[in-house]
Scaffold this active site. Structure first.
Site, PDB file in Angstrom:
ATOM      1  N   ARG A 143       5.619   9.580 -14.839  1.00  0.00           N
ATOM      2  CA  ARG A 143       5.504  10.855 -14.023  1.00  0.00           C
ATOM      3  C   ARG A 143       4.189  11.733 -14.680  1.00  0.00           C
ATOM      4  O   ARG A 143       3.712  12.581 -14.140  1.00  0.00           O
ATOM      5  CB  ARG A 143       6.741  11.915 -14.616  1.00  0.00           C
ATOM      6  CG  ARG A 143       6.783  13.556 -14.176  1.00  0.00           C
ATOM      7  CD  ARG A 143       8.152  14.119 -14.081  1.00  0.00           C
ATOM      8  NE  ARG A 143       9.034  13.666 -15.273  1.00  0.00           N
ATOM      9  CZ  ARG A 143       9.037  14.210 -16.612  1.00  0.00           C
ATOM     10  NH1 ARG A 143       8.065  15.053 -16.778  1.00  0.00           N
ATOM     11  NH2 ARG A 143       9.657  13.967 -17.578  1.00  0.00           N
ATOM     12  N   TYR A 149       0.145  27.840   8.046  1.00  0.00           N
ATOM     13  CA  TYR A 149       1.655  27.107   8.117  1.00  0.00           C
ATOM     14  C   TYR A 149       2.806  27.881   7.581  1.00  0.00           C
ATOM     15  O   TYR A 149       2.726  28.374   6.615  1.00  0.00           O
ATOM     16  CB  TYR A 149       1.243  25.607   7.500  1.00  0.00           C
ATOM     17  CG  TYR A 149       2.073  24.912   7.433  1.00  0.00           C
ATOM     18  CD1 TYR A 149       2.759  24.253   8.677  1.00  0.00           C
ATOM     19  CD2 TYR A 149       2.998  24.527   6.279  1.00  0.00           C
ATOM     20  CE1 TYR A 149       3.645  23.193   8.604  1.00  0.00           C
ATOM     21  CE2 TYR A 149       4.145  23.559   6.117  1.00  0.00           C
ATOM     22  CZ  TYR A 149       4.281  23.014   7.253  1.00  0.00           C
ATOM     23  OH  TYR A 149       5.357  22.181   7.609  1.00  0.00           O
ATOM     24  N   ASP A 195      -6.384  25.433   2.715  1.00  0.00           N
ATOM     25  CA  ASP A 195      -5.623  24.317   3.237  1.00  0.00           C
ATOM     26  C   ASP A 195      -6.542  23.591   4.372  1.00  0.00           C
ATOM     27  O   ASP A 195      -6.777  24.056   5.386  1.00  0.00           O
ATOM     28  CB  ASP A 195      -4.275  25.065   3.913  1.00  0.00           C
ATOM     29  CG  ASP A 195      -3.420  23.986   4.311  1.00  0.00           C
ATOM     30  OD1 ASP A 195      -3.819  22.815   4.856  1.00  0.00           O
ATOM     31  OD2 ASP A 195      -2.141  24.275   4.269  1.00  0.00           O
ATOM     32  N   LYS A 228      -0.509  14.240   7.463  1.00  0.00           N
ATOM     33  CA  LYS A 228      -1.016  14.225   8.687  1.00  0.00           C
ATOM     34  C   LYS A 228      -2.291  13.320   8.893  1.00  0.00           C
ATOM     35  O   LYS A 228      -1.971  11.964   8.793  1.00  0.00           O
ATOM     36  CB  LYS A 228      -1.417  15.789   8.945  1.00  0.00           C
ATOM     37  CG  LYS A 228      -0.417  16.686   8.387  1.00  0.00           C
ATOM     38  CD  LYS A 228       0.731  16.789   9.057  1.00  0.00           C
ATOM     39  CE  LYS A 228       1.913  17.673   8.334  1.00  0.00           C
ATOM     40  NZ  LYS A 228       1.536  18.841   8.006  1.00  0.00           N
TER      41      LYS A 228
HETATM   42  C1  LIG Z   1       2.317  19.954   7.358  1.00  0.00           C
HETATM   43  C2  LIG Z   1       1.484  20.895   6.611  1.00  0.00           C
HETATM   44  C3  LIG Z   1       1.783  21.404   5.437  1.00  0.00           C
HETATM   45  C4  LIG Z   1       2.835  20.765   4.495  1.00  0.00           C
HETATM   46  O1  LIG Z   1       2.760  19.117   4.302  1.00  0.00           O
HETATM   47  P1  LIG Z   1       3.867  18.449   3.902  1.00  0.00           P
HETATM   48  O2  LIG Z   1       3.238  16.963   3.625  1.00  0.00           O
HETATM   49  O3  LIG Z   1       4.808  18.636   5.153  1.00  0.00           O
HETATM   50  O4  LIG Z   1       4.704  18.946   2.726  1.00  0.00           O
HETATM   51  C5  LIG Z   1       0.889  22.214   4.639  1.00  0.00           C
HETATM   52  N1  LIG Z   1      -0.081  22.783   5.578  1.00  0.00           N
HETATM   53  C6  LIG Z   1      -0.242  22.611   6.747  1.00  0.00           C
HETATM   54  C7  LIG Z   1      -1.408  23.163   7.178  1.00  0.00           C
HETATM   55  C8  LIG Z   1       0.338  21.665   7.361  1.00  0.00           C
HETATM   56  O5  LIG Z   1       0.145  21.369   8.602  1.00  0.00           O
END
Ligand SMILES: *Cc1c(COP(=O)(O)O)cnc(C)c1O
Length: 374
Positions: free
Chosen positions: A46, A98, A168, A193
């Site tokens: 961890r 998001y 982000d 993504k």
């Molecule tokens: C998908 C997404 C997240 C969250 O990510 P996860 O891997 O699903 O936890 C955060 N910000 C944006 C812009 C996203 O598209």
């Protein structure tokens, strides 16, 4: 070194004679640990893992600041909130970012005493809302609206007000823009993504401009246990090698689809930052190295959008984005974003663009054929 080379080499040592190019994943919850544990790099699964360290070095090189890997994008987002926000602190969150980020701020963190202000990504409200705040959260281009905000300008306003800035960077990836270079303190992303890009794992990261900001994030990750499995991180590092070539095809496909969508009579309000008359274009041109792989557009209503997506055979109807497969969804089906019922968010994949155009032409014809609509 250019991006296309860097993504292949980043985080990997030059192999010695007889050595593999990439070390395999280290599967370990525990390591032999003798005597004083202080200063031992690997003690417990961890705390740290050599497969994480390799990937983190790669991300640090691409983002331009030291980085930590997390078990998902939301684990990375929560780490920034958790590391920065204390009861009474104000966080400014875009009203169009998001959904789950807004939910986390307005839910758990507000319940624990954070004050949450929201403002749209476009316009002057965001810069005004930062007065007296501890943290400014930005997302650009936004998911799903694909609006772009000026990171350098907002970071300057936030720093003048004494606030930290997090961006982000999920939709752009570090090959599309580097927020730390634009003045942000944190670059946060869901690597689930485009960065990983094969729709087979969840992962996230945070990179920081000032390495002092790493310590509370590491403490959060270790104590909350927001860790990733070594196999996921190893797969992510492997996927990173093709990020440049994948994005090249994905962004080119997005452009082809945006141009095609614009001339379809049933389609309105095509959004793609690469279109010269898109409201986000001028800023994207200044701030981004690529215009991205996502396209937004509107069909007349929810039923025609559902019918169109259902008729696609190559494009897969799915939530999430950034993979090698072209995907799309009618975003209003979740009831979470301020979008019209017929709004479709499309993520261009790596397929041959001619096949995509054929598929979408067939689907649009079927969705709007007179017999199908009766
Ligand atoms: C998908 C997404 C997240 C969250 O990510 P996860 O891997 O699903 O936890 C955060 N910000 C944006 C812009 C996203 O598209």
């Amino acid at each position: 070194m250019r991006d296309g080379t860097r993504v292949i080499r980043a985080g990997h040592a030059q192999p010695g004679p007889g050595e593999p190019f990439s070390a395999g994943p280290t599967f370990a919850s525990t390591y032999r640990l003798t005597g004083d544990p202080a200063g031992q790099p690997f003690a417990y699964g961890r705390f740290s893992n050599p497969t994480w360290s390799d990937f983190e070095r790669a991300i640090a090189e691409l983002e331009g600041g030291p980085a930590l890997v997390f078990g998902s994008g939301m684990a990375a987002v929560a780490a920034v909130f958790g590391a920065v926000l204390r009861p009474g602190d104000t966080v400014v969150v875009p009203s169009d970012c998001y959904y789950t980020v807004r939910l986390l701020a307005e839910g758990f963190f507000a319940e624990m005493g954070a004050l949450v202000r929201t403002a749209p990504s476009v316009g002057s409200e965001m810069a005004e809302a930062v007065e007296g705040a501890k943290l400014l959260w930005l997302e650009t281009p936004t998911n799903p609206g694909l609006d772009v905000c000026d990171v350098a300008e907002l970071a300057e306003a936030a720093h003048r007000a004494g606030a930290l800035v997090a961006v982000d960077n999920t939709t752009a990836t570090p090959l599309g823009q580097t927020p730390l270079g634009l003045g942000a303190d944190f670059s946060v992303a869901s690597d689930t993504k485009a960065l990983c890009g094969h729709s087979d794992l969840l992962l996230g990261h945070v990179a920081v401009r000032d390495s002092n900001l790493l310590e509370p994030l590491l403490r959060w990750r270790t104590q909350v246990g927001a860790v990733a499995g070594p196999m996921e991180v190893w797969l992510a590092h492997r996927s990173l090698a093709t990020l440049d070539v994948r994005l090249e095809r994905m962004c080119a496909n997005a452009r082809v689809l945006a141009d095609w969508l614009r001339i379809q009579p049933a389609v309105r309000n095509v959004r793609y930052p690469g279109l010269t008359d898109d409201p986000a274009h001028a800023l994207a041109l200044r701030q981004m190295r690529r215009f991205g792989h996502m396209v937004g557009f509107e069909l007349p209503d929810g039923a025609s959008a559902e019918c169109f997506l259902g008729a696609c055979e190559i494009l897969i109807e799915a939530t999430s984005f950034g993979g090698v497969h072209t995907t799309a969804e009618r975003r209003a089906r979740w009831g979470r974003d301020a979008v019209s019922e017929g709004f479709v968010r499309l993520s261009a994949g790596c397929e041959d663009p001619a096949d995509l155009i054929e598929d979408l032409t067939r689907a649009l014809d079927r969705a709007f054929a007179p017999t199908d609509r009766s």
